[in-house]
Structures are given as structure tokens and as C-alpha cells.
Motif scaffolding. Structure first.
Motif, short mmCIF file in Angstrom:
data_model
loop_
_atom_site.label_atom_id
_atom_site.label_comp_id
_atom_site.label_asym_id
_atom_site.label_seq_id
_atom_site.Cartn_x
_atom_site.Cartn_y
_atom_site.Cartn_z
N VAL A 11 49.37 30.97 42.36
CA VAL A 11 48.24 31.85 42.64
C VAL A 11 47.63 31.43 43.98
O VAL A 11 47.26 30.27 44.16
CB VAL A 11 47.17 31.78 41.54
N ILE A 12 47.54 32.39 44.90
CA ILE A 12 47.04 32.10 46.24
C ILE A 12 45.95 33.11 46.60
O ILE A 12 46.11 34.30 46.38
CB ILE A 12 48.18 32.21 47.29
N ARG A 61 52.98 39.07 56.23
CA ARG A 61 53.59 37.79 56.66
C ARG A 61 53.60 36.79 55.53
O ARG A 61 54.57 36.03 55.36
CB ARG A 61 52.83 37.21 57.87
N LEU A 62 52.54 36.78 54.72
CA LEU A 62 52.50 35.87 53.58
C LEU A 62 53.56 36.25 52.56
O LEU A 62 54.23 35.38 51.98
CB LEU A 62 51.12 35.88 52.94
N ALA A 100 54.08 39.25 41.82
CA ALA A 100 53.98 40.01 40.58
C ALA A 100 52.67 40.79 40.49
O ALA A 100 52.60 41.78 39.75
CB ALA A 100 54.08 39.06 39.38
N ASP A 101 51.65 40.36 41.23
CA ASP A 101 50.35 41.03 41.13
C ASP A 101 49.55 40.77 42.39
O ASP A 101 49.80 39.78 43.12
CB ASP A 101 49.59 40.52 39.89
N PHE A 102 48.59 41.65 42.64
CA PHE A 102 47.74 41.56 43.83
C PHE A 102 46.34 41.97 43.45
O PHE A 102 46.15 42.90 42.65
CB PHE A 102 48.28 42.48 44.94
N ALA A 103 45.34 41.27 43.99
CA ALA A 103 43.94 41.61 43.70
C ALA A 103 43.09 41.41 44.94
O ALA A 103 43.48 40.72 45.89
CB ALA A 103 43.41 40.75 42.55
N ILE A 104 41.92 42.03 44.93
CA ILE A 104 40.94 41.85 46.01
C ILE A 104 39.68 41.27 45.39
O ILE A 104 38.90 41.99 44.75
CB ILE A 104 40.63 43.19 46.71
N GLU A 131 44.30 38.20 47.03
CA GLU A 131 44.68 37.26 45.97
C GLU A 131 46.07 37.66 45.48
O GLU A 131 46.28 38.80 45.07
CB GLU A 131 43.66 37.36 44.84
N ILE A 132 47.00 36.73 45.54
CA ILE A 132 48.39 37.02 45.22
C ILE A 132 48.87 36.14 44.07
O ILE A 132 48.60 34.93 44.04
CB ILE A 132 49.28 36.82 46.47
#
Length: 273
Positions: free
Chosen positions: A199-200, A235-236, A248-252, A261-262
Motif C-alpha cells: 500500500v503506497i 510513472r509509479l 489492484a485498487d486506487f483511491a484519493i 493511494e495505490i
């Protein structure tokens, strides 16, 4: 005393860089003498990544870490912080197959939080049933978390040794601090079990809010003395794929400005025929 080391080339792809601009960092709350008064930014001519011309030496890091933001130390309203971090834990649990999947084993799933700061994520992950461990470079941050009865270690992530693979590694607003981020992703790949989750969170320089701040001249990230990188989402994503992770998922979130948030899963090894 040499506080900085020059990047010989882009820290992501080793191509040459061109000057992007300079920012006055004396207005940064952690700035103090003898830290440099400005940050020089570069743009990679190959992959387009934005990075600082220099990164901190060991002496430089000691000087930067001589001060800390209040939000980097444990304290404050614990219930408010639980509410802030609960969505991250919930998305993680969902990505791992749901609450039953993570609590039905012989052991608690292990969560390693790199750059744990005030320890709020560690504490919230513990509330969800994880064996959560915080890592941080600041001794005072670690001491405060330990005093509250939670697990934390003052250690460089690159030097971490574990007896078993972990289920989750989080780097919340951390990767942009690391001089060579690919090495951190390689280390995360080594420590995570197959199917485990990375989680990044970090700022996204291609986000709408980033572009608005740039247009208004109010973007704080160009003077952020702790950051060496400004990542784009694309790029990330390419860097994660390079080191064996599938998004698998993305959030703000709204913990800081212009964040992304990845949630990336470590690829399962191919089965032999």
C-alpha cells in the motif's frame, strides 16, 4: 560537513536529467541552518520523472531529522485518527479476500508500516486484527509508540530482516523520501509473501489539484525538504510493474494535498509444468 549527494542521473532509469526549476525552502517548517536554502529540481529526459538534483547524505538526514512535525509523533485524538486510517485498512482487507480470509489462519496476518510516524496506522491495523509493526527513522517517534504499548522499531527499512514473509507492507507518504525508490520496492518484494499487498500513498503531480496549485503558485511540494521525488501516477505504475506488483485498487485520500493511494499485489510465482 557534506549534507548532500548529487544524483549522477535519473534515480529511476539512469538517463540524464535537465533542470526543471528551483524552490525556496526557507519557509518550510523544518528548515533551519545549515540546511540549504533552496531545492533544485530535475526532469529526466528519458522517463520524465521529477527528482531533486541532490539527495541527503547521512549527515544531512541527521540534520533534517533534528526536527519533527507534530503529526509525526504519537498523540492527539486517537479516535479521529482511527477514522482517518480505517478506510485504508478496509481496502486492504478487501484486497486480501475479506475479513474471514485474513483471520481464519493459524496466525494473525502481519502488517509492516514503513515510516510509521505517529503510529496511528499501526494502531488501527491492530484494531482490525493485524499483527502490526511500525518502522521509523526518528527515535522519538518510535519511543512514543512503544510507550503506548504498540510494536515499533527504529530501523532503516533497507536493513530489515524477518524470519517470515509478511502479508502487508505500507509506505504512506514514504517513497518520495527515499533516494532510490526502486531499491525500496525490491526490498518490499523480498519481504512480502506471494499475493501479499503493498500500500503506497504519495502526491500525484498529474492530479487535478496538483495542477491547480501549480497554476496558483501555491504548491508546497516543490519546497518540501524531505522529498526527493514528485511522482506521476503513470510513472509509479510502471515502476511497480517492473518490481513484480500488480495494481489492484486506487483511491484519493485527503490526508495531504494532491494525494493518490495505490494498492498493489505481489505477483504469484509462475507454476512449473
Amino acid at each position: 560537513m557534506n549534507l548532500r549527494i548529487e544524483y549522477p542521473a535519473c534515480p529511476l532509469c539512469a538517463e540524464s536529467g535537465a533542470a526543471l526549476g528551483t524552490a525556496d525552502c526557507t519557509r518550510h517548517p523544518l528548515w533551519h541552518e545549515p540546511l540549504p536554502r533552496s531545492l533544485e529540481w530535475m526532469r529526466c529526459t528519458g522517463c520524465g520523472h521529477a527528482y531533486t538534483h541532490y539527495y541527503w547524505s547521512a549527515d544531512g538526514l541527521k540534520e533534517v531529522f533534528a526536527k519533527a512535525h507534530s503529526n509525526q509523533l504519537a498523540g492527539g485524538d486517537a479516535d479521529v485518527k482511527r477514522t482517518v486510517w480505517a478506510p485504508v485498512i478496509e481496502r486492504t482487507v478487501y484486497a486480501l479476500g475479506g475479513h474471514l480470509a485474513i483471520t481464519n489462519g493459524e496466525r494473525l496476518p502481519t502488517w509492516l508500516d514503513v515510516g510509521c510516524g505517529d503510529g496511528a496506522l499501526v494502531m488501527t491495523a491492530s484494531d482490525f486484527g493485524f499483527h502490526a509493526i511500525g518502522l521509523d527513522a526518528r527515535a522519538d517517534a518510535v519511543a512514543r509508540i512503544q510507550a503506548l504499548g504498540f510494536s515499533a522499531q527504529q530501523v532503516d527499512f533497507m536493513n530489515v530482516l524477518l524470519d517470515e514473509k509478511v502479508d502487508v507492507i505500507s509506505m504512506m507518504d514514504v517513497l518520495e523520501h527515499i533516494p532510490y525508490p526502486a531499491r525500496a520496492l525490491e526490498k518490499a518484494n523480498m519481504l512480502l509473501r506471494p499475493g501479499g499487498l503493498l500500500v503506497i500513498s504519495l502526491p500525484d503531480l498529474t492530479s487535478s489539484s496538483w495542477r491547480i496549485m501549480d497554476a496558483m503558485g501555491t504548491n508546497p511540494y516543490w519546497m518540501e525538504i524531505e522529498h526527493h521525488h514528485n511522482f506521476s501516477r503513470g510513472r509509479l505504475a510502471r515502476l511497480l510493474k517492473q518490481w513484480g506488483f500488480i495494481i489492484a485498487d486506487f483511491a484519493i485520500p485527503y490526508r495531504y494535498k494532491a494525494q493518490m493511494e495505490i494498492y498493489a499485489i505481489k505477483e504469484e510465482p509462475e507454476q512449473g509444468i
